[in-house]
Design a protein around this motif. Structure first.
Motif, mmCIF file in Angstrom:
data_model
loop_
_atom_site.group_PDB
_atom_site.id
_atom_site.type_symbol
_atom_site.label_atom_id
_atom_site.label_comp_id
_atom_site.label_asym_id
_atom_site.label_seq_id
_atom_site.Cartn_x
_atom_site.Cartn_y
_atom_site.Cartn_z
ATOM 1 N N ALA A 45 26.890 39.533 46.334
ATOM 2 C CA ALA A 45 26.395 38.393 45.563
ATOM 3 C C ALA A 45 26.419 38.699 44.072
ATOM 4 O O ALA A 45 26.766 37.843 43.255
ATOM 5 C CB ALA A 45 24.982 38.034 46.013
ATOM 6 N N ALA A 46 26.078 39.924 43.693
ATOM 7 C CA ALA A 46 26.091 40.294 42.279
ATOM 8 C C ALA A 46 27.517 40.313 41.734
ATOM 9 O O ALA A 46 27.757 39.944 40.582
ATOM 10 C CB ALA A 46 25.438 41.658 42.088
ATOM 11 N N MET A 47 28.474 40.733 42.533
ATOM 12 C CA MET A 47 29.861 40.782 42.073
ATOM 13 C C MET A 47 30.480 39.395 41.975
ATOM 14 O O MET A 47 31.369 39.164 41.163
ATOM 15 C CB MET A 47 30.716 41.654 43.011
ATOM 16 C CG MET A 47 30.402 43.118 42.937
ATOM 17 S SD MET A 47 30.828 43.814 41.334
ATOM 18 C CE MET A 47 29.249 44.052 40.596
ATOM 19 N N GLU A 48 30.012 38.447 42.760
ATOM 20 C CA GLU A 48 30.560 37.095 42.732
ATOM 21 C C GLU A 48 29.917 36.234 41.657
ATOM 22 O O GLU A 48 30.442 35.188 41.320
ATOM 23 C CB GLU A 48 30.364 36.435 44.098
ATOM 24 C CG GLU A 48 31.257 37.028 45.164
ATOM 25 C CD GLU A 48 31.011 36.423 46.528
ATOM 26 O OE1 GLU A 48 30.067 35.614 46.677
ATOM 27 O OE2 GLU A 48 31.759 36.770 47.447
ATOM 28 N N PRO A 50 29.076 34.699 38.176
ATOM 29 C CA PRO A 50 29.828 34.649 36.912
ATOM 30 C C PRO A 50 29.051 35.359 35.812
ATOM 31 O O PRO A 50 27.827 35.277 35.751
ATOM 32 C CB PRO A 50 29.958 33.160 36.624
ATOM 33 C CG PRO A 50 28.842 32.518 37.371
ATOM 34 C CD PRO A 50 28.575 33.392 38.575
ATOM 35 N N HIS A 51 29.754 36.054 34.986
ATOM 36 C CA HIS A 51 29.132 36.802 33.896
ATOM 37 C C HIS A 51 29.209 35.963 32.628
ATOM 38 O O HIS A 51 30.266 35.471 32.258
ATOM 39 C CB HIS A 51 29.823 38.143 33.702
ATOM 40 C CG HIS A 51 29.761 38.993 34.937
ATOM 41 N ND1 HIS A 51 28.581 39.550 35.383
ATOM 42 C CD2 HIS A 51 30.701 39.353 35.825
ATOM 43 C CE1 HIS A 51 28.816 40.223 36.479
ATOM 44 N NE2 HIS A 51 30.096 40.118 36.785
ATOM 45 N N GLY A 52 28.090 35.818 31.929
ATOM 46 C CA GLY A 52 28.015 34.966 30.761
ATOM 47 C C GLY A 52 28.703 35.540 29.535
ATOM 48 O O GLY A 52 29.356 34.841 28.792
ATOM 49 N N ARG A 53 28.566 36.840 29.315
ATOM 50 C CA ARG A 53 29.134 37.454 28.119
ATOM 51 C C ARG A 53 30.206 38.442 28.511
ATOM 52 O O ARG A 53 30.103 39.122 29.503
ATOM 53 C CB ARG A 53 28.055 38.202 27.339
ATOM 54 C CG ARG A 53 27.056 37.298 26.699
ATOM 55 C CD ARG A 53 25.981 38.056 25.991
ATOM 56 N NE ARG A 53 26.400 39.382 25.570
ATOM 57 C CZ ARG A 53 25.984 40.003 24.490
ATOM 58 N NH1 ARG A 53 25.138 39.410 23.722
ATOM 59 N NH2 ARG A 53 26.388 41.208 24.201
#
Length: 82
Positions: A45-48, A50-53
């Motif tokens: 779940a953490a890898m999927e 989306p990263h904001g920055r």
């Protein structure tokens, strides 16, 4: 005496088989797969997510560090001297 040695080999093998049988049929310990599966699901779940920055690597030519900061105003003029 030599005949006794030949009888000793199957006896040791039988004792070893009995010990292995007891060890192999023992009751499983309390540790189950649920903890491992839950950890894997949290990782996935953490890898999927989306990263904001971004990491800033693409802004600085692949070098580590914070993203490059723009020093121009939104209308294109240079900022006033500090």
């Amino acid at each position: 005496m030599a005949a006794l040695a030949w009888l000793l080999i199957p006896f040791v093998a039988a004792v070893g088989a009995a010990v292995w049988s007891v060890w192999a049929s023992r009751k499983p310990s309390g540790f189950g797969d649920a903890d491992g599966v839950a950890g894997y699901e949290a990782f996935r779940a953490a890898m999927e997510r989306p990263h904001g920055r971004g990491t800033g690597r693409e802004d600085r030519g692949g070098r580590e560090g914070p993203a490059a900061v723009s020093r121009t105003a939104p209308d294109g003029r240079a900022p006033a001297a500090d």
